[in-house]
Design a protein around this motif. Structure first.
Motif, PDB file in Angstrom:
ATOM      1  N   ARG A 262      63.044  82.605  40.369  1.00  0.00           N
ATOM      2  CA  ARG A 262      64.391  82.918  40.845  1.00  0.00           C
ATOM      3  C   ARG A 262      64.467  82.953  42.363  1.00  0.00           C
ATOM      4  N   ALA A 263      63.324  82.809  43.041  1.00  0.00           N
ATOM      5  CA  ALA A 263      63.299  82.881  44.508  1.00  0.00           C
ATOM      6  C   ALA A 263      63.202  81.503  45.148  1.00  0.00           C
ATOM      7  N   GLN A 264      63.617  80.458  44.414  1.00  0.00           N
ATOM      8  CA  GLN A 264      63.519  79.115  44.970  1.00  0.00           C
ATOM      9  C   GLN A 264      64.349  78.960  46.242  1.00  0.00           C
ATOM     10  N   TRP A 265      65.505  79.622  46.285  1.00  0.00           N
ATOM     11  CA  TRP A 265      66.345  79.549  47.479  1.00  0.00           C
ATOM     12  C   TRP A 265      65.623  80.140  48.685  1.00  0.00           C
ATOM     13  N   LEU A 266      64.808  81.176  48.416  1.00  0.00           N
ATOM     14  CA  LEU A 266      64.050  81.800  49.505  1.00  0.00           C
ATOM     15  C   LEU A 266      62.997  80.844  50.045  1.00  0.00           C
ATOM     16  N   HIS A 267      62.290  80.169  49.131  1.00  0.00           N
ATOM     17  CA  HIS A 267      61.266  79.205  49.551  1.00  0.00           C
ATOM     18  C   HIS A 267      61.890  78.039  50.313  1.00  0.00           C
ATOM     19  N   ALA A 268      63.108  77.675  49.953  1.00  0.00           N
ATOM     20  CA  ALA A 268      63.781  76.547  50.600  1.00  0.00           C
ATOM     21  C   ALA A 268      64.240  76.894  52.015  1.00  0.00           C
ATOM     22  N   TRP A 269      64.675  78.132  52.226  1.00  0.00           N
ATOM     23  CA  TRP A 269      65.252  78.515  53.510  1.00  0.00           C
ATOM     24  C   TRP A 269      64.251  79.105  54.502  1.00  0.00           C
ATOM     25  N   MET A 270      63.174  79.714  54.011  1.00  0.00           N
ATOM     26  CA  MET A 270      62.268  80.409  54.926  1.00  0.00           C
ATOM     27  C   MET A 270      61.618  79.498  55.972  1.00  0.00           C
ATOM     28  N   PRO A 271      61.253  78.241  55.653  1.00  0.00           N
ATOM     29  CA  PRO A 271      60.707  77.378  56.713  1.00  0.00           C
ATOM     30  C   PRO A 271      61.682  77.184  57.871  1.00  0.00           C
ATOM     31  N   PHE A 272      62.981  77.053  57.558  1.00  0.00           N
ATOM     32  CA  PHE A 272      63.979  76.882  58.619  1.00  0.00           C
ATOM     33  C   PHE A 272      64.157  78.184  59.409  1.00  0.00           C
ATOM     34  N   VAL A 273      64.138  79.312  58.698  1.00  0.00           N
ATOM     35  CA  VAL A 273      64.224  80.613  59.370  1.00  0.00           C
ATOM     36  C   VAL A 273      63.023  80.800  60.287  1.00  0.00           C
ATOM     37  N   SER A 274      61.834  80.414  59.810  1.00  0.00           N
ATOM     38  CA  SER A 274      60.618  80.550  60.613  1.00  0.00           C
ATOM     39  C   SER A 274      60.684  79.675  61.860  1.00  0.00           C
ATOM     40  N   MET A 275      61.171  78.440  61.709  1.00  0.00           N
ATOM     41  CA  MET A 275      61.287  77.544  62.866  1.00  0.00           C
ATOM     42  C   MET A 275      62.269  78.095  63.893  1.00  0.00           C
ATOM     43  N   PHE A 276      63.386  78.646  63.404  1.00  0.00           N
ATOM     44  CA  PHE A 276      64.345  79.269  64.314  1.00  0.00           C
ATOM     45  C   PHE A 276      63.716  80.453  65.026  1.00  0.00           C
ATOM     46  N   GLY A 277      62.963  81.267  64.277  1.00  0.00           N
ATOM     47  CA  GLY A 277      62.309  82.428  64.871  1.00  0.00           C
ATOM     48  C   GLY A 277      61.310  82.033  65.944  1.00  0.00           C
ATOM     49  N   VAL A 278      60.489  81.022  65.647  1.00  0.00           N
ATOM     50  CA  VAL A 278      59.497  80.553  66.625  1.00  0.00           C
ATOM     51  C   VAL A 278      60.189  80.023  67.880  1.00  0.00           C
ATOM     52  N   THR A 279      61.265  79.263  67.690  1.00  0.00           N
ATOM     53  CA  THR A 279      62.004  78.703  68.817  1.00  0.00           C
ATOM     54  C   THR A 279      62.553  79.795  69.726  1.00  0.00           C
ATOM     55  N   LEU A 280      63.168  80.806  69.127  1.00  0.00           N
ATOM     56  CA  LEU A 280      63.753  81.889  69.916  1.00  0.00           C
ATOM     57  C   LEU A 280      62.672  82.714  70.607  1.00  0.00           C
ATOM     58  N   ILE A 281      61.561  82.945  69.925  1.00  0.00           N
ATOM     59  CA  ILE A 281      60.457  83.716  70.523  1.00  0.00           C
ATOM     60  C   ILE A 281      59.918  82.999  71.752  1.00  0.00           C
ATOM     61  N   VAL A 282      59.681  81.688  71.633  1.00  0.00           N
ATOM     62  CA  VAL A 282      59.172  80.909  72.768  1.00  0.00           C
ATOM     63  C   VAL A 282      60.149  80.974  73.939  1.00  0.00           C
ATOM     64  N   ALA A 283      61.445  80.829  73.664  1.00  0.00           N
ATOM     65  CA  ALA A 283      62.453  80.863  74.731  1.00  0.00           C
ATOM     66  C   ALA A 283      62.469  82.212  75.438  1.00  0.00           C
ATOM     67  N   ILE A 284      62.392  83.307  74.671  1.00  0.00           N
ATOM     68  CA  ILE A 284      62.414  84.654  75.259  1.00  0.00           C
ATOM     69  C   ILE A 284      61.199  84.874  76.144  1.00  0.00           C
ATOM     70  N   ILE A 285      60.017  84.461  75.668  1.00  0.00           N
ATOM     71  CA  ILE A 285      58.789  84.665  76.447  1.00  0.00           C
ATOM     72  C   ILE A 285      58.792  83.797  77.702  1.00  0.00           C
ATOM     73  N   MET A 286      59.228  82.549  77.560  1.00  0.00           N
ATOM     74  CA  MET A 286      59.299  81.663  78.713  1.00  0.00           C
ATOM     75  C   MET A 286      60.235  82.229  79.784  1.00  0.00           C
ATOM     76  N   ALA A 287      61.371  82.743  79.364  1.00  0.00           N
ATOM     77  CA  ALA A 287      62.327  83.312  80.316  1.00  0.00           C
ATOM     78  C   ALA A 287      61.764  84.566  80.974  1.00  0.00           C
ATOM     79  N   ALA A 288      61.116  85.434  80.165  1.00  0.00           N
ATOM     80  CA  ALA A 288      60.576  86.678  80.703  1.00  0.00           C
ATOM     81  C   ALA A 288      59.436  86.430  81.683  1.00  0.00           C
ATOM     82  N   GLY A 289      58.630  85.400  81.417  1.00  0.00           N
ATOM     83  CA  GLY A 289      57.479  85.128  82.282  1.00  0.00           C
ATOM     84  C   GLY A 289      57.689  83.955  83.216  1.00  0.00           C
TER      85      GLY A 289
END
Length: 345
Positions: free
Chosen positions: A213-240
């Protein structure tokens, strides 16, 4: 504009070029794997040219998002795993043991030697060592698949290094980075339990309870993870930003050396242990690929995101590029195994 000393005004052109290149790569099968890496480079350029939007919005400091984003990514990792993934331990214990030991022995040692050999500030040196002490990147299994390596082994080593991280990272940091900055082992250990263990446990539980029943979760989490990584990199780059502009090239070379030497030493460690070619390729990747996002979360917990977190921000794009090139090379090189090592041969 670069040759005319107008690089400070070239931001829109750099950013547009990198984003357009990323979109273009999506249409080329051979280069499709590099699309996200190039997009990250575009986001990094955006954060360096226009840091303000990634530092604070209406009085809210975006650095406060790093910890929950890492927890969300770790939850996604747990939800994509099942207890069956750990059954691989009983099938090839030697390869798993070599992979875990190689990762936590080779990379922290390399991080320490590279930090010691360069004249960085203590906190940036500690960030290099912390990067070396981090567990295997969750993308190692993807690149193992592309490299025609042992994907099950990559998943198992990634899982184990991640689960061992809350115990080993504080101890390794105390051993290797204690001479650079003060390390509070218990506080770091508790911080990692909150960032790693609890979210992964929650993900495993959700996967167990919901199952199909969690197929929707498996489908969306890679995109959520990519968005998270992108935002984290941007925040760190700006801070440093200031530190990156001052020492960016040298730090880039050090992180690149850490990554490439990790591949090389991991591969030959596996060969010295008489493992198969498929397993050697896997151990090379799981050794050289670090969980840079997790390092960013630890740096945030330490309150040193603009210094200790710099190496991890630079590592993400570099690691994606080198892993893509290496896996593409190996994908075109047939794996010669005897029937004992590779029953499918």
């Amino acid at each position: 504009m670069i040759f005319n000393d107008s690089i400070a005004s070239a931001g829109p052109f750099f950013i547009t070029f990198l984003v357009a290149l990323s979109i273009g790569f999506r249409g080329i099968p051979l280069l499709k794997g590099l699309a996200f890496t190039v997009f990250i480079l575009g986001i990094s350029a955006t954060a360096l040219y226009y840091p303000a939007p990634f530092i604070e919005i209406n009085g809210f400091e975006l650095a406060g998002l790093i910890t929950p984003l890492i927890q969300l990514i770790m939850f996604g990792t747990g939800s994509s795993m099942g207890f069956k993934d750990f059954v691989e331990l009983s099938k090839s214990p030697k390869s798993v043991i070599v992979g875990v030991i190689a990762h936590f022995l080779i990379m922290p040692s390399l991080g320490f030697l590279l930090a010691k050999a360069n004249d960085f500030s203590p906190e940036i040196s500690a960030g290099i060592i912390l990067l070396g002490c981090s567990p295997t990147s969750v993308t190692a299994s993807l690149f193992s698949y592309l490299a025609k390596a042992n994907v099950a082994l990559a998943i198992t080593v990634t899982s184990l290094t991640t689960l061992l991280a809350p115990l080993l990272i504080p101890l390794l940091m105390k051993l290797f980075a204690g001479g650079f900055i003060e390390i509070d082992v218990l506080n770091m250990m508790w911080g990692m339990i909150k960032i790693v263990v609890l979210p992964i446990a929650a993900g495993l539980l959700i996967n167990k309870l919901l199952s199909t029943r969690a197929q929707w979760l498996h489908a969306w989490m890679p995109f959520v993870s990519m968005f998270g990584v992108t935002l984290i990199v941007a925040i760190i780059m700006a801070a440093g930003r200031d530190s990156i502009l001052n020492i960016g090239l040298m730090l880039l070379l050090v992180v690149l050396a850490l990554n490439l030497l990790g591949y090389l030493l991991g591969y030959w460690a596996a060969k010295l242990c008489r493992l198969s070619e498929r397993d050697a390729r896997t151990i090379a990747l799981v050794t050289g690929m670090q969980n840079a996002g997790l390092v960013s979360g630890i740096a945030k917990v330490m309150g040193k995101i603009a210094t200790v977190g710099l190496a991890s921000a630079i590592c993400g794009p570099i690691m994606g590029l080198t892993a893509s090139v290496l896996s593409s090379y190996w994908s075109g090189s047939p794996v010669k195994e005897d029937r004992k090592d590779n029953p499918e041969a």
